[in-house]
Design an enzyme around this catalytic site. Structure first.
Site: not given
Length: 799
Positions: A89, A12, A345, A393, A87
């Site tokens: 998104e 990303e 994360y 997670h 996740d």
């Protein structure tokens, strides 16, 4: 790790790309999407409600070049690894990239085909046989390889270290369709509410406002708390404390019971009666109770607890915390090592920690502290939410516990260092021994009155040697706050130095702070920790709330929005419904519920509520229009009514267009407010009045003295240093901000000055700026340094 020539890795952010690229080497090309690449269109609903809520995705403006570069790189790649965030998104971004690269097939089943599966008899949330028919977004591929192209893999990076990246690349998976569908369902829900409900605010309150599915409920909490405070009536009560001395030590003993019951002293007379009763009487110890109490360390951070502690201890907003945590996760340049991911994360609801990390931290504690600081067995923390979704997670922890914060200080910014230190200390402390206290309670029976002294002594600091929890005023005292009491035994007598009555008043519930609001949202199940920062930021950016002394106050606009929306959609904008919707989205991700079923169940009641909306009634509720029905148009004698216009509601003649009489809605008249300002012409005090163009300062001797001037904004002129900046207007009525010493000083700016400190030079004075792509930010009036509103809040706390 097996090497693969010409492999493409998609992430990303550019920072994450740099960090991963360093670990993978020359056989891999790493590209960044820089966030989402496709979304629903901005200028239309983009959802086909009558066709199973099918979304219409388009390329986000400015992302065409990014997608073209990805497609070019994909043509020469043997393998494509989609390594976006682990996740919902991130999964959606991976799916959209896959769909763009292989429009006629890909690693994931398209949403249209999933809908087709369900229409052909598949169970909701469970696919039937793979659809063969080509759809507008693609068709299902039976394997993770496109028909004529590279193999496509999904890679989950829980932490960005060399070993973690190598392991993830060597053990790839496929796109999780359920997670994609959960994200899609949330996106469509938010679009339906925003697109359908926001125009009602434009018509009834003013243009440009927004109604959010979750943000409106969060706003409701703040407004309802404010209403509780306004309605609260303080009750007087008194307490009594005996100031005593024994064994050369002074201590206090509070009145604890009267005739075996909790004392109720509503007045000074009642308190003085007790003082008279005990005056001159002996305070002999009637009971002593000693206990050893243990305070265990808290679990390593989840997203929610990190946001809460960062707010309490560092003064960070949720958005600021998450932005810095994202930097620490994606990678920070550490000397000759280059970019290194420092934490796991940061979007997680789990307190679970990998066994290897537990082993590493226990080894670190054993080497760094005395043996008593390490428990015999690892501390285990149970998750309150045990679903697979919530436990996907690990907790937030350092990727390498041996990277002490002080060793990284030169490589990190101030904010990065402070947050990393907080995460590191919390994680290490979570595996340390509890703190041990010796608590002592001493009772004195004085007739029918029982006085009690309580004290505490630290026997072993335990994990407190490294970490102490943040705390707000309303959270009360802890064992650490109790002073020691003398070592008395039953029969010992204490000397009474004074018996002191104290007056108190009950207090209303406190306004929400950033930390307590996040805690309440989590407790009620409103939103998810990963969305809290955006919820709070939206409320502030829309000016529905303001922050004063680190507490949320609803603005008049915020209260109006909440009142109108909640009254018209009582079954939508409430805690129970919103919490239930979050649970349903979790079920979609777990495969227990179809995404379209969630939307159908929501849209039925919502559309009925929309159909029953009376816009005129909303306007009357939002604005005080008085007895408008009994008034006549001054031009033609016709009736008057409230109409909706481009700039919000207004009063107009019902005979329009024959009669064009209009007038603005009447505002509640606000009484003049006194100030400390003095009239420069006559020396009289000045008050704040409201005129056609807003508020201004006016002399109290009006009409004898007609001097007026703009209200100073609390910012000194950066040019002359003597004048105050205030709002002024051009001849055409446009607002600008200039120095009060004009024409001696001609400094001016189009941007509103705010009395906030610059984190770079410390000057108290910044411009409030905003751009479409960047959003709202600040610019120092002195050094021109630009920074985010979160940095501004942090600078204010520091000063």
């Amino acid at each position: 790790m097996a090497k693969s020539k010409n492999s493409l890795v998609v992430v990303e952010s550019p920072t994450k790309a740099t960090t991963i690229g360093k670990y993978l080497g020359k056989d891999f090309t790493v590209k960044a999407t820089v966030g989402h690449v496709r979304d629903l269109p901005q200028r239309e609903l983009g959802v086909d409600i009558d066709n199973g809520f099918q979304p219409k995705y388009i390329t986000i403006r400015g992302k065409g070049k990014t997608l073209a570069e990805l497609k070019k790189a994909a043509k020469v790649a043997s393998d494509i690894y989609l390594a976006t965030d682990p996740d919902r998104e991130g999964e959606a971004i991976a799916w959209h990239v896959s769909q763009h690269l292989f429009g006629d097939g890909g690693a994931a089943q398209s949403k249209d085909d999933r809908a087709a599966d369900e229409r052909k008899g598949g169970k909701k949330g469970k696919p039937a046989k793979a659809a063969k028919k080509k759809t507008k977004t693609g068709k299902r591929a039976s394997a993770a390889k496109a028909p004529t192209g590279p193999r496509v893999h999904r890679v989950l990076l829980r932490e960005i270290t060399k070993d973690a990246v190598a392991e993830a690349i060597s053990q790839p998976g496929q796109i999780d369709d359920r997670k994609v569908e959960a994200q899609q369902a949330r996106r469509i829900l938010d679009r339906l509410v925003g697109y359908k409900a926001s125009p009602l605010l434009w018509k009834s309150v003013k243009t440009g406002l927004s109604a959010g599915r979750v943000q409106t409920v969060a706003l409701r909490l703040i407004v309802e708390r404010e209403n509780e405070i306004r309605a609260f009536k303080p009750q007087e009560y008194w307490t009594i404390e005996a100031e005593c001395e024994a064994a050369d030590k002074r201590f206090g003993a509070k009145l604890y019971k009267i005739d075996g019951k909790k004392p109720e002293l509503p007045s000074e007379a009642a308190a003085q009666a007790v003082v008279r009763d005990v005056k001159g009487k002996r305070f002999v110890v009637s009971n002593v109770l000693r206990k050893e109490r243990r305070k265990h360390p808290g679990a390593p951070f989840t997203t929610s607890t990190l946001q809460q502690e960062a707010a309490k201890q560092l003064g960070f907003s949720s958005r600021r915390t998450m932005r810095i945590a994202q930097d620490l996760y994606e990678g920070v340049a550490i000397g000759s090592e280059g970019s290194v991911g420092l934490i796991t994360y940061m979007r997680t609801d789990s307190t679970r920690v990998a066994p290897t990390a537990i082993e590493a931290v226990r080894s670190f504690i054993k080497e760094s502290y005395e043996p008593r600081y390490l428990p015999e067995k690892p501390n285990v923390y149970a998750n309150r939410k045990a679903s697979r979704v919530q436990d996907a997670h690990e907790a937030i922890r350092p990727s390498d516990v041996r990277r002490r914060p002080e060793s990284l200080k030169k490589s990190l910014s101030s904010d990065q260092y402070r947050l990393y230190e907080l995460i590191w200390r919390r994680f290490v402390a979570s595996q340390m021994s509890p703190a041990v206290y010796d608590t002592t309670t001493i009772d004195f029976e004085v007739g029918k009155y029982l006085f009690r002294a309580t004290g505490s002594v630290v026997l072993f600091d335990g994990y407190h040697v490294l970490y102490r929890e943040g705390r707000e005023a309303e959270e009360g005292l802890t064992l650490e706050d109790l002073a020691p009491v003398p070592p008395l035994k039953v029969g010992d007598e204490a000397k009474v130095l004074a018996v002191i009555p104290s007056q108190h008043f009950t207090e209303p519930p406190p306004r929400f702070s950033e930390a307590s609001l996040v805690k309440e949202l989590e407790r009620l199940g409103i939103g998810r920790p990963s969305t809290y920062s955006s919820i709070v930021s939206t409320l502030r950016n829309r000016e529905y709330v303001m922050v004063k002394d680190r507490r949320f106050f609803p603005t008049d606009l915020g209260e109006t929005v909440a009142k109108v929306m909640i009254s018209r959609f009582p079954d939508i904008f409430n805690v129970e419904f919103t919490s239930g919707m979050e649970n349903e989205l979790d079920k979609v991700e777990e495969g227990e519920l179809g995404w379209q079923k969630v939307l159908e169940d929501f849209y039925g009641p919502f559309s009925k509520a929309l159909a029953n909306i009376d816009t005129d009634a909303m306007i009357r509720e939002a604005h005080d229009v008085g007895n408008l029905e009994q008034q006549q148009c001054p031009d033609c004698g016709g009736a008057l009514k409230v109409r909706s216009g481009r700039f919000g509601p207004f009063i107009a003649c019902v005979k329009y267009p024959t009669c064009r009489y209009t007038k603005p809605l009447k505002r509640d008249k606000v009484p003049d407010r006194p100030t400390d300002e003095i009239c420069k012409l006559c020396g009289a005090p000045m008050v704040i009045k409201t005129g056609r163009y807003g508020e201004f300062l006016a002399c109290t001797k009006y009409p004898e003295c007609k001097h007026t001037r703009p209200i100073p904004l609390g910012v000194k002129c950066p040019r002359c240093g003597d004048g105050d900046l205030a709002e002024r207007r051009t001849k055409r009525g446009r607002s600008f901000f200039g120095c009060s010493n004009y024409p001696k000083c001609d400094f001016s700016t189009w941007y509103r000055p705010l009395p906030e400190p610059c984190p770079e030079c410390g000057y108290v004075g910044v411009e409030k700026r905003a751009t479409k792509g960047r959003g709202e930010y600040r610019r120092c009036l002195r050094c021109q340094h630009e920074f985010s509103i979160e940095e501004s809040a942090g600078a204010a706390v520091a000063t």
